[in-house]
Design a protein around this motif. Sequence first.
Motif, PDB file in Angstrom:
ATOM      1  N   THR A  99      -5.751 -15.078 -20.804  1.00 43.59           N
ATOM      2  CA  THR A  99      -6.502 -15.702 -21.890  1.00 43.59           C
ATOM      3  C   THR A  99      -5.874 -15.319 -23.223  1.00 43.59           C
ATOM      4  OG1 THR A  99      -8.053 -13.845 -22.064  1.00 43.59           O
ATOM      5  CG2 THR A  99      -8.654 -15.634 -20.577  1.00 43.59           C
ATOM      6  N   TRP A 100      -5.914 -16.231 -24.160  1.00 41.86           N
ATOM      7  CA  TRP A 100      -5.270 -15.983 -25.453  1.00 41.86           C
ATOM      8  C   TRP A 100      -5.986 -14.911 -26.249  1.00 41.86           C
ATOM      9  CZ3 TRP A 100      -2.555 -20.732 -27.998  1.00 41.86           C
ATOM     10  CH2 TRP A 100      -1.705 -21.330 -27.055  1.00 41.86           C
ATOM     11  N   PHE A 101      -7.260 -14.672 -25.943  1.00 43.96           N
ATOM     12  CA  PHE A 101      -7.980 -13.586 -26.598  1.00 43.96           C
ATOM     13  C   PHE A 101      -7.520 -12.218 -26.096  1.00 43.96           C
ATOM     14  CE2 PHE A 101     -11.738 -16.423 -27.708  1.00 43.96           C
ATOM     15  CZ  PHE A 101     -11.630 -16.222 -29.071  1.00 43.96           C
ATOM     16  N   ARG A 102      -6.909 -12.191 -24.917  1.00 41.60           N
ATOM     17  CA  ARG A 102      -6.478 -10.938 -24.281  1.00 41.60           C
ATOM     18  C   ARG A 102      -7.660  -9.969 -24.114  1.00 41.60           C
ATOM     19  NH1 ARG A 102      -2.967 -13.750 -22.924  1.00 41.60           N
ATOM     20  NH2 ARG A 102      -0.725 -13.466 -23.165  1.00 41.60           N
ATOM     21  N   ALA A 103      -8.754 -10.525 -23.596  1.00 43.74           N
ATOM     22  CA  ALA A 103      -9.962  -9.722 -23.372  1.00 43.74           C
ATOM     23  C   ALA A 103     -10.705 -10.309 -22.186  1.00 43.74           C
ATOM     24  CB  ALA A 103     -10.848  -9.731 -24.620  1.00 43.74           C
ATOM     25  N   GLY A 104     -11.568  -9.499 -21.579  1.00 47.23           N
ATOM     26  CA  GLY A 104     -12.417  -9.987 -20.504  1.00 47.23           C
ATOM     27  C   GLY A 104     -12.231  -9.242 -19.203  1.00 47.23           C
ATOM     28  N   GLY A 105     -13.091  -9.539 -18.240  1.00 46.17           N
ATOM     29  CA  GLY A 105     -13.095  -8.855 -16.957  1.00 46.17           C
ATOM     30  C   GLY A 105     -12.178  -9.489 -15.930  1.00 46.17           C
ATOM     31  N   THR A 106     -12.393  -9.162 -14.653  1.00 50.16           N
ATOM     32  CA  THR A 106     -11.554  -9.664 -13.569  1.00 50.16           C
ATOM     33  C   THR A 106     -12.272 -10.770 -12.796  1.00 50.16           C
ATOM     34  OG1 THR A 106     -12.392  -8.029 -11.997  1.00 50.16           O
ATOM     35  CG2 THR A 106     -10.456  -7.411 -13.292  1.00 50.16           C
ATOM     36  N   ALA A 107     -11.469 -11.598 -12.121  1.00 50.00           N
ATOM     37  CA  ALA A 107     -12.007 -12.580 -11.186  1.00 50.00           C
ATOM     38  C   ALA A 107     -11.897 -11.997  -9.783  1.00 50.00           C
ATOM     39  CB  ALA A 107     -11.221 -13.882 -11.277  1.00 50.00           C
ATOM     40  N   ASP A 108     -12.877 -12.294  -8.933  1.00 51.16           N
ATOM     41  CA  ASP A 108     -12.792 -11.806  -7.554  1.00 51.16           C
ATOM     42  C   ASP A 108     -11.454 -12.210  -6.941  1.00 51.16           C
ATOM     43  OD1 ASP A 108     -15.319 -10.819  -7.877  1.00 51.16           O
ATOM     44  OD2 ASP A 108     -16.306 -12.310  -6.596  1.00 51.16           O
ATOM     45  N   ALA A 109     -11.045 -13.457  -7.188  1.00 54.72           N
ATOM     46  CA  ALA A 109      -9.747 -13.919  -6.698  1.00 54.72           C
ATOM     47  C   ALA A 109      -9.271 -15.093  -7.541  1.00 54.72           C
ATOM     48  CB  ALA A 109      -9.827 -14.329  -5.230  1.00 54.72           C
ATOM     49  N   LEU A 110      -7.976 -15.175  -7.732  1.00 55.90           N
ATOM     50  CA  LEU A 110      -7.347 -16.262  -8.484  1.00 55.90           C
ATOM     51  C   LEU A 110      -6.448 -17.047  -7.539  1.00 55.90           C
ATOM     52  CD1 LEU A 110      -6.517 -17.613 -11.253  1.00 55.90           C
ATOM     53  CD2 LEU A 110      -4.682 -15.914 -11.355  1.00 55.90           C
ATOM     54  N   PHE A 111      -6.596 -18.375  -7.523  1.00 58.09           N
ATOM     55  CA  PHE A 111      -5.751 -19.229  -6.687  1.00 58.09           C
ATOM     56  C   PHE A 111      -4.951 -20.170  -7.565  1.00 58.09           C
ATOM     57  CE2 PHE A 111      -5.459 -23.305  -4.133  1.00 58.09           C
ATOM     58  CZ  PHE A 111      -4.350 -22.894  -3.402  1.00 58.09           C
ATOM     59  N   GLN A 112      -3.627 -20.171  -7.358  1.00 56.89           N
ATOM     60  CA  GLN A 112      -2.726 -21.071  -8.070  1.00 56.89           C
ATOM     61  C   GLN A 112      -2.070 -21.987  -7.041  1.00 56.89           C
ATOM     62  OE1 GLN A 112      -1.019 -17.388 -10.005  1.00 56.89           O
ATOM     63  NE2 GLN A 112      -0.738 -18.840 -11.698  1.00 56.89           N
ATOM     64  N   PRO A 113      -2.608 -23.212  -6.865  1.00 59.84           N
ATOM     65  CA  PRO A 113      -2.104 -24.111  -5.824  1.00 59.84           C
ATOM     66  C   PRO A 113      -0.668 -24.571  -6.089  1.00 59.84           C
ATOM     67  CG  PRO A 113      -3.640 -25.259  -7.262  1.00 59.84           C
ATOM     68  CD  PRO A 113      -3.700 -23.820  -7.651  1.00 59.84           C
ATOM     69  N   ALA A 114       0.052 -24.819  -4.989  1.00 56.85           N
ATOM     70  CA  ALA A 114       1.445 -25.252  -5.115  1.00 56.85           C
ATOM     71  C   ALA A 114       1.537 -26.682  -5.630  1.00 56.85           C
ATOM     72  CB  ALA A 114       2.145 -25.130  -3.763  1.00 56.85           C
ATOM     73  N   ASP A 115       0.600 -27.536  -5.211  1.00 56.37           N
ATOM     74  CA  ASP A 115       0.579 -28.943  -5.619  1.00 56.37           C
ATOM     75  C   ASP A 115      -0.783 -29.519  -5.259  1.00 56.37           C
ATOM     76  OD1 ASP A 115       0.706 -29.398  -2.820  1.00 56.37           O
ATOM     77  OD2 ASP A 115       2.890 -29.490  -2.889  1.00 56.37           O
ATOM     78  N   GLU A 116      -0.947 -30.817  -5.463  1.00 52.37           N
ATOM     79  CA  GLU A 116      -2.255 -31.430  -5.233  1.00 52.37           C
ATOM     80  C   GLU A 116      -2.673 -31.362  -3.765  1.00 52.37           C
ATOM     81  OE1 GLU A 116      -3.894 -35.200  -7.349  1.00 52.37           O
ATOM     82  OE2 GLU A 116      -3.295 -35.868  -5.346  1.00 52.37           O
ATOM     83  N   LYS A 117      -1.735 -31.556  -2.831  1.00 52.36           N
ATOM     84  CA  LYS A 117      -2.069 -31.477  -1.406  1.00 52.36           C
ATOM     85  C   LYS A 117      -2.527 -30.075  -1.039  1.00 52.36           C
ATOM     86  CE  LYS A 117       0.841 -35.225   0.363  1.00 52.36           C
ATOM     87  NZ  LYS A 117       1.966 -35.575   1.276  1.00 52.36           N
ATOM     88  N   ASP A 118      -1.889 -29.072  -1.616  1.00 48.94           N
ATOM     89  CA  ASP A 118      -2.264 -27.685  -1.351  1.00 48.94           C
ATOM     90  C   ASP A 118      -3.654 -27.403  -1.915  1.00 48.94           C
ATOM     91  OD1 ASP A 118      -1.568 -25.084  -0.342  1.00 48.94           O
ATOM     92  OD2 ASP A 118      -1.255 -24.418  -2.406  1.00 48.94           O
ATOM     93  N   LEU A 119      -3.941 -27.926  -3.089  1.00 47.74           N
ATOM     94  CA  LEU A 119      -5.269 -27.756  -3.687  1.00 47.74           C
ATOM     95  C   LEU A 119      -6.324 -28.425  -2.823  1.00 47.74           C
ATOM     96  CD1 LEU A 119      -7.219 -26.968  -5.936  1.00 47.74           C
ATOM     97  CD2 LEU A 119      -6.503 -29.007  -7.203  1.00 47.74           C
ATOM     98  N   ALA A 120      -6.034 -29.631  -2.327  1.00 44.54           N
ATOM     99  CA  ALA A 120      -6.987 -30.339  -1.476  1.00 44.54           C
ATOM    100  C   ALA A 120      -7.274 -29.550  -0.197  1.00 44.54           C
ATOM    101  CB  ALA A 120      -6.462 -31.728  -1.138  1.00 44.54           C
ATOM    102  N   ALA A 121      -6.232 -28.979   0.394  1.00 42.93           N
ATOM    103  CA  ALA A 121      -6.405 -28.194   1.622  1.00 42.93           C
ATOM    104  C   ALA A 121      -7.255 -26.952   1.353  1.00 42.93           C
ATOM    105  CB  ALA A 121      -5.039 -27.798   2.177  1.00 42.93           C
ATOM    106  N   PHE A 122      -7.029 -26.314   0.218  1.00 46.65           N
ATOM    107  CA  PHE A 122      -7.810 -25.127  -0.158  1.00 46.65           C
ATOM    108  C   PHE A 122      -9.281 -25.489  -0.335  1.00 46.65           C
ATOM    109  CE2 PHE A 122      -9.753 -22.633  -3.559  1.00 46.65           C
ATOM    110  CZ  PHE A 122      -9.557 -21.336  -3.110  1.00 46.65           C
TER     111      PHE A 122
END
Length: 321
Positions: free
Chosen positions: A32-55
């Motif tokens: 985040t541009w503020f460089r502040a805040g807590g953590t997310a339980d998990a972060l997912f960065q999909p490879a492409d739209e098909k990968d996002l759909a499968a997730f």
Amino acid sequence: MNRGEALLARLGDRLAGIRGRITPNAEMDKITWFRAGGTADALFQPADEKDLAAFLKALPAEIPLTVVGIGSNLLVREGGISGFVIRLSAKGFGEAEAVSETQIRAGAATPDKRVAAVALEAGIGGFHFFHGIPGAIGGALRMNAGANGVETRERVVEVRALDRKGKVHTLTNAEMGYAYRHSSAPAELIFTSALFEGYPEDKAKIKADMDAVQHHRETVQPIREKTGGSTFKNPEGTSAWKEIDKAGCRGLMIGGAQMSPMHCNFMINTGNATGYDLEFLGETVRARVLEHSGIRLQWEIKRIGNFKPGHEVDEFLGRLL
């Protein structure tokens, strides 16, 4: 076992075959541009739209899901974010190209400035305003981002999106339900790309308009600070910064958070601000403007996540004037 590890253990092999990157206990202050805040339980960065759909098809409906862009107008609370955060990858969703003499197709992770550059290269007018918006196309579509008198809705033809079950949807401009800094498209939809339309224009004119946008930003906005951009939407008939200034909040500081002395509708992290500092400052400003002028400023910055126990912040500091 921490929350992120527990979440992944609960899912077992449901996400087997997913090609994107999964990061448990992701530190949101890093993105985040503020460089502040807590953590997310998990972060997912999909490879492409098909990968996002499968997730999306594999993820149980009861697990919370939050979508973020490049974090330019995002405030994450210190208690962190439950469930998964999805952040589209630049590689899979960051392309933009001119597909006709007047149209541009762009992925949702494409920086707004990149779309403006593509428009310049192709001689397509109407996109110079994107040069002054420090975000990505997905966020611009969701909040109808605008600058220099132009809004995203003026350029949108159609938007491609996935729902929570991974089904593809195509929305027309009318179906996006645009209003000032708002879209009424279903909140569950994850935008993946969009088709935009401009008009033929001389490249020299486009370049001049882009230069004017950049000059305006550099002279009136604290663009080199850790900021989330415009903090509040402009109320009808006036400007947010004018009301903030009249309420005596220019330069106001709480902890490491400050309303910029340069542009008092910009909130900045002066170095060590927490998510609590930033949100408490924002609500203090809202309370003072409400007391001074009767105007209820509305947040433009998106605030997400859970409050840290003991660090809750009430709207308008709980004042119901």
